[in-house]
Write an enzyme that holds these catalytic residues in place. Structure first.
Site, PDB file in Angstrom:
ATOM      1  N   HIS A 121      35.228  54.950  24.065  1.00  0.00           N
ATOM      2  CA  HIS A 121      34.912  54.440  25.389  1.00  0.00           C
ATOM      3  C   HIS A 121      35.585  55.394  26.378  1.00  0.00           C
ATOM      4  CE1 HIS A 121      34.470  50.550  23.099  1.00  0.00           C
ATOM      5  NE2 HIS A 121      33.316  50.672  23.733  1.00  0.00           N
ATOM      6  N   ASP A 140      39.142  54.778  26.381  1.00  0.00           N
ATOM      7  CA  ASP A 140      39.878  55.177  25.163  1.00  0.00           C
ATOM      8  C   ASP A 140      40.315  56.627  25.349  1.00  0.00           C
ATOM      9  OD1 ASP A 140      39.305  52.792  23.691  1.00  0.00           O
ATOM     10  OD2 ASP A 140      37.337  53.601  23.128  1.00  0.00           O
ATOM     11  N   GLU A 176      22.417  50.878  23.276  1.00  0.00           N
ATOM     12  CA  GLU A 176      22.789  50.059  22.109  1.00  0.00           C
ATOM     13  C   GLU A 176      22.426  48.611  22.415  1.00  0.00           C
ATOM     14  OE1 GLU A 176      26.945  50.302  20.976  1.00  0.00           O
ATOM     15  OE2 GLU A 176      26.740  48.673  19.534  1.00  0.00           O
ATOM     16  N   GLU A 235      22.874  48.868  16.020  1.00  0.00           N
ATOM     17  CA  GLU A 235      23.993  48.249  15.318  1.00  0.00           C
ATOM     18  C   GLU A 235      23.428  47.146  14.433  1.00  0.00           C
ATOM     19  OE1 GLU A 235      27.826  47.531  17.073  1.00  0.00           O
ATOM     20  OE2 GLU A 235      27.965  45.575  16.106  1.00  0.00           O
ATOM     21  N   HIS A 283      23.915  43.556  15.618  1.00  0.00           N
ATOM     22  CA  HIS A 283      23.150  43.206  16.812  1.00  0.00           C
ATOM     23  C   HIS A 283      21.693  42.914  16.449  1.00  0.00           C
ATOM     24  CE1 HIS A 283      26.135  45.678  19.535  1.00  0.00           C
ATOM     25  NE2 HIS A 283      26.734  44.734  18.830  1.00  0.00           N
ATOM     26  N   ASP A 314      29.480  37.764  17.263  1.00  0.00           N
ATOM     27  CA  ASP A 314      29.361  39.110  16.683  1.00  0.00           C
ATOM     28  C   ASP A 314      30.543  39.330  15.729  1.00  0.00           C
ATOM     29  OD1 ASP A 314      28.871  41.787  16.252  1.00  0.00           O
ATOM     30  OD2 ASP A 314      29.253  42.410  18.308  1.00  0.00           O
ATOM     31  N   ASP A 369      31.025  41.904  13.228  1.00  0.00           N
ATOM     32  CA  ASP A 369      31.472  43.273  12.890  1.00  0.00           C
ATOM     33  C   ASP A 369      32.135  43.329  11.509  1.00  0.00           C
ATOM     34  OD1 ASP A 369      30.512  44.281  15.316  1.00  0.00           O
ATOM     35  OD2 ASP A 369      32.400  43.944  16.346  1.00  0.00           O
ATOM     36  N   ASP A 379      30.917  50.333  13.082  1.00  0.00           N
ATOM     37  CA  ASP A 379      31.548  49.511  14.133  1.00  0.00           C
ATOM     38  C   ASP A 379      32.025  48.223  13.458  1.00  0.00           C
ATOM     39  OD1 ASP A 379      32.505  48.594  16.487  1.00  0.00           O
ATOM     40  OD2 ASP A 379      30.600  48.589  17.570  1.00  0.00           O
TER      41      ASP A 379
HETATM   42  C1  XUL Z   1      29.855  45.516  21.159  1.00  0.00           C
HETATM   43  C2  XUL Z   1      29.810  46.829  20.560  1.00  0.00           C
HETATM   44  C3  XUL Z   1      30.560  47.901  21.278  1.00  0.00           C
HETATM   45  C4  XUL Z   1      29.782  49.153  21.424  1.00  0.00           C
HETATM   46  C5  XUL Z   1      30.450  50.261  22.171  1.00  0.00           C
HETATM   47  O1  XUL Z   1      29.275  44.535  20.424  1.00  0.00           O
HETATM   48  O2  XUL Z   1      29.235  47.012  19.515  1.00  0.00           O
HETATM   49  O3  XUL Z   1      31.737  48.152  20.592  1.00  0.00           O
HETATM   50  O4  XUL Z   1      29.477  49.663  20.155  1.00  0.00           O
HETATM   51  O5  XUL Z   1      30.644  49.978  23.484  1.00  0.00           O
HETATM   52 MN    MN Z   2      28.607  48.780  18.441  1.00  0.00          MN
END
Ligand code: XUL
Ligand code: MN
Length: 344
Positions: free
Chosen positions: A49, A52, A174, A210, A213, A248, A250, A283
């Site tokens: 980011h 970051d 994304e 992703e 997502h 979410d 992850d 991610d």
């Molecule tokens: C949020 C997500 C973020 C993006 C980057 O769900 O996946 O981490 O990948 O901004």
């Molecule tokens: Mn992501």
């Protein structure tokens, strides 16, 4: 096994375990420590980011941002690590409470665009042309509070200003259908690629998929991969996993549904993903319960699972599958996939 894949994660993927109901369960690690671990566990690149890369970016002058970007570029070069992309974090600031590019307040929209321009400058400084837009707050909690038609125009206008800021930059959207928003404006790859067509340079607007997502949108991530690749627009990837329709998660790649993960790897293989330098990013987050000494396991495990599924994708008996498909014997095709994955 020879393969073209290079792997990537972001500093946020070594997270501390906080959730909406409880504080961190691990002490924060320094950025340098995270960078140091990356190569050790077989990764090649880091994604960022903007903050970051340059912490507390909103409090810094342009000159200071340039200086810190140069210093980071040097640290990455010393460590032999590439920067894959930079994403503007447009969901933390008080200026993005009601949305960033689609806020009802023009001052807030201006902030979002100015910050995105800075993000592009950082990316250029770090040697990448890829900007990722996760449009966290572009959507509605309350439909009547926004004009969704106008928001499409605002999103196009924002992307156009980014494209105009740097003639080389590429923008990968994304999509995510919800969280933090009730309903997001760009929930799927189809939406991302459609809005790309409305911008001043559609060739420079693509997508990042992703897995979690796509699952949250009720879609199969492998189909999303094939769809984006059919347009030559899959420029990055966040592999992970998600157990159904909830927050979410992850999760580590393949951890909820190995077969869905296998099909994502097959889709990447048949589209030649990675051959133009696209990276495989994970991610993924450690579980809240993870102890400090096991802090990198989710990253190492996701990569291991990916490589194991790559071997499975390559050893899948395509000829036998073809015969079953020709005979419309999907019953045995189903079992063939299961037995292949179970190793029997
Ligand atoms: C949020 C997500 C973020 C993006 C980057 O769900 O996946 O981490 O990948 O901004
Ligand atoms: Mn992501």
């Amino acid at each position: 096994m020879k393969h073209p894949y290079k792997f990537c994660f972001g500093p946020w993927n070594i997270s501390e375990g906080q959730d909406p109901y409880g504080p961190p369960t691990r002490p924060a690690q320094s950025f340098d420590w995270k960078l140091g671990q990356l190569k050790k566990i077989g990764y090649d690149a880091m994604m960022f980011h903007d903050d970051d890369a340059v912490p507390n970016i909103d409090e810094k002058s342009d000159a200071q941002v340039r200086k810190e970007t140069r210093e980071l570029k040097q640290r990455l070069a010393d460590a032999g690590i590439a920067a894959e992309m930079v994403a503007p974090r447009l969901w933390f600031s008080p200026m993005t409470i009601d949305g960033a590019y689609t806020s009802n307040d023009p001052k807030c929209r201006r902030y979002a665009i100015d910050r995105s321009r800075r993000c592009i400058d950082i990316a250029r400084g770090l040697g990448t042309d890829l900007i990722v837009l996760w449009l966290a707050r572009e959507g509605s909690y309350l439909r009547e509070s926004k004009n969704a038609r106008k928001c499409v125009d605002l999103l196009v206008a924002a992307i156009d200003q980014m494209l105009a800021h740097d003639r080389k930059v590429r923008i990968a959207i994304e999509p995510k259908p919800n969280e933090p928003m009730d309903v997001a404006y760009l929930p799927t790859i189809g939406h991302a690629l459609a809005i790309a067509q409305l911008t001043r340079d559609p060739k420079r607007v693509g997508a990042l998929i992703e897995s979690a997502h796509a699952i949250l949108a009720g879609l199969d991530p492998a189909d999303e991969i094939d769809f984006a690749c059919a347009f030559g627009k899959l420029w990055s990837l966040h592999l992970n996993d998600q157990n159904g329709l909830k927050f979410d998660q992850d999760k580590p790649f393949g951890s909820a549904n190995l077969r869905t993960a296998f099909n994502q790897v097959r889709a990447l293989e048949r589209n030649g993903y990675g051959r133009k330098g696209e990276l495989v990013c994970f991610d993924v987050h450690p579980f809240r319960t993870t102890k400090v000494e096991h802090w990198l396991r989710h990253l190492d495990n996701s990569r291991r699972t990916f490589l194991a599924l790559l071997a499975k994708a390559r050893s899948f008996d395509e000829a036998k599958a073809k015969v079953l498909i020709a005979d419309r014997n999907y019953q045995d095709l189903d079992q063939m996939v299961l037995e292949h994955l179970m190793g029997i």
